[in-house]
Design a protein around this motif. Structure first.
Motif, mmCIF file in Angstrom:
data_model
loop_
_atom_site.group_PDB
_atom_site.id
_atom_site.type_symbol
_atom_site.label_atom_id
_atom_site.label_comp_id
_atom_site.label_asym_id
_atom_site.label_seq_id
_atom_site.Cartn_x
_atom_site.Cartn_y
_atom_site.Cartn_z
ATOM 1 N N UNK A 32 -1.876 -26.588 11.645
ATOM 2 C CA UNK A 32 -3.195 -25.932 11.740
ATOM 3 C C UNK A 32 -2.973 -24.551 12.356
ATOM 4 N N UNK A 33 -2.376 -23.624 11.571
ATOM 5 C CA UNK A 33 -1.820 -22.415 12.169
ATOM 6 C C UNK A 33 -2.761 -21.227 12.268
ATOM 7 N N UNK A 34 -4.051 -21.410 11.995
ATOM 8 C CA UNK A 34 -4.905 -20.238 11.799
ATOM 9 C C UNK A 34 -5.791 -19.907 13.006
ATOM 10 N N UNK A 35 -5.409 -20.367 14.164
ATOM 11 C CA UNK A 35 -6.189 -20.034 15.356
ATOM 12 C C UNK A 35 -6.299 -21.222 16.280
ATOM 13 N N UNK A 36 -6.562 -20.928 17.540
ATOM 14 C CA UNK A 36 -6.767 -21.998 18.510
ATOM 15 C C UNK A 36 -7.828 -21.524 19.505
ATOM 16 N N UNK A 37 -8.458 -22.473 20.157
ATOM 17 C CA UNK A 37 -9.453 -22.128 21.161
ATOM 18 C C UNK A 37 -9.552 -23.200 22.217
ATOM 19 N N UNK A 38 -9.996 -22.805 23.387
ATOM 20 C CA UNK A 38 -10.190 -23.737 24.505
ATOM 21 C C UNK A 38 -11.350 -23.225 25.346
ATOM 22 N N UNK A 39 -12.303 -24.099 25.605
ATOM 23 C CA UNK A 39 -13.368 -23.754 26.539
ATOM 24 C C UNK A 39 -13.510 -24.917 27.510
ATOM 25 N N UNK A 40 -13.502 -24.610 28.785
ATOM 26 C CA UNK A 40 -13.735 -25.668 29.755
ATOM 27 C C UNK A 40 -14.600 -25.149 30.891
#
Length: 261
Positions: A32-40
């Motif tokens: 899944x190489x098209x971006x990553x995100x994290x919200x906490x």
């Protein structure tokens, strides 16, 4: 092999150390190489967000981030396989919006949106190009209309009932794995078979597209085609099934691009 994006999330009564789970989750970014995100959110509700339009395994920011202790009662993580929208920061999940009562909403999605007049109005107002962002704008708009009609902000169960109704309205033609957080309540929905699992612990619940290997976590499939709403670990709302269930696409590795979000 499930070729969509992947989701990981936590809702808890107290902060949970998430580093090991996140490290394992982000190893899936090779597919899944098209971006990553994290919200906490930390325990006083302050939000932290980081997202990039690069693969998590090529990110310089992510290893640095995961070197620090991430302890959060609420967390939403995402890795993206793009079909709709270019590879750009504005198309990386999670997405956020504010409703007219001053409540901030966070949404991450995997699945496919094939059709739906309900989402068309947001093509002109969204900041990115994804249909996932349009789902959030559609839900925020519905919330604003309900707040206006009621003459006051909705309580947690009223918000859950409204979300349930609005998600069911677009679920017939669309694949909707959703994690949504409104600053108080954490919402879960899946209508794609075998693509969302939960593991309950004494002070929190984890959700993941694939069961993660951490010891002492017993993963179970999230029930299909129903909205669940949690305050911390406590279930405060459980919807009825809307009946629109999909099987994940089983596509050969080389042909993934035509089918994913």
């Amino acid at each position: 092999d499930n070729t969509m994006c992947e989701l990981y999330g936590i809702t808890g009564d107290s902060p949970v150390r998430a580093n090991d789970m996140l490290k394992e989750f982000y190893t899936h970014s090779h597919k899944h190489p098209h971006g990553w995100g994290l919200r906490y959110f930390n325990k006083n509700g302050t939000a932290f967000m980081c997202k990039e339009a690069v693969s998590a395994h090529n990110s310089l920011a992510l290893p640095e981030l995961l070197d620090h202790e991430i302890e959060a009662p609420v967390l939403i993580a995402h890795i993206r396989f793009a079909t709709v929208g270019s590879i750009a920061g504005s198309n990386s999940h999670p997405f956020t919006s504010w409703d007219n009562s001053g409540r901030e909403w966070t949404l991450a999605h995997n699945g496919n949106i094939y059709s739906g007049m309900e989402l068309l109005p947001y093509l002109d107002t969204q900041s990115g190009e994804t249909d996932s962002e349009r789902v959030l704008l559609y839900l925020t708009d519905a919330m604003n209309k309900a707040i206006k009609d009621a003459g006051h902000p909705l309580d947690a169960v009223q918000r859950a009932v409204l979300l349930d109704e609005k998600i069911a309205a677009i679920a017939k033609r669309n694949k909707l794995n959703l994690i949504i957080y409104d600053g108080e309540t954490y919402y879960i929905h899946t209508n794609i078979i075998d693509t969302l699992y939960s593991a309950k612990k004494s002070n929190h619940i984890c959700f993941s597209t694939h069961p993660l290997s951490q010891k002492d976590y017993h993963w179970e499939k999230v029930p299909m085609a129903r909205l669940f709403a949690y305050k911390g670990r406590r279930l405060i709302y459980s919807g009825k099934s809307h009946g629109h269930v999909f099987k994940p696409a089983k596509l050969p590795e080389y042909d993934q691009g035509s089918f994913v979000i």
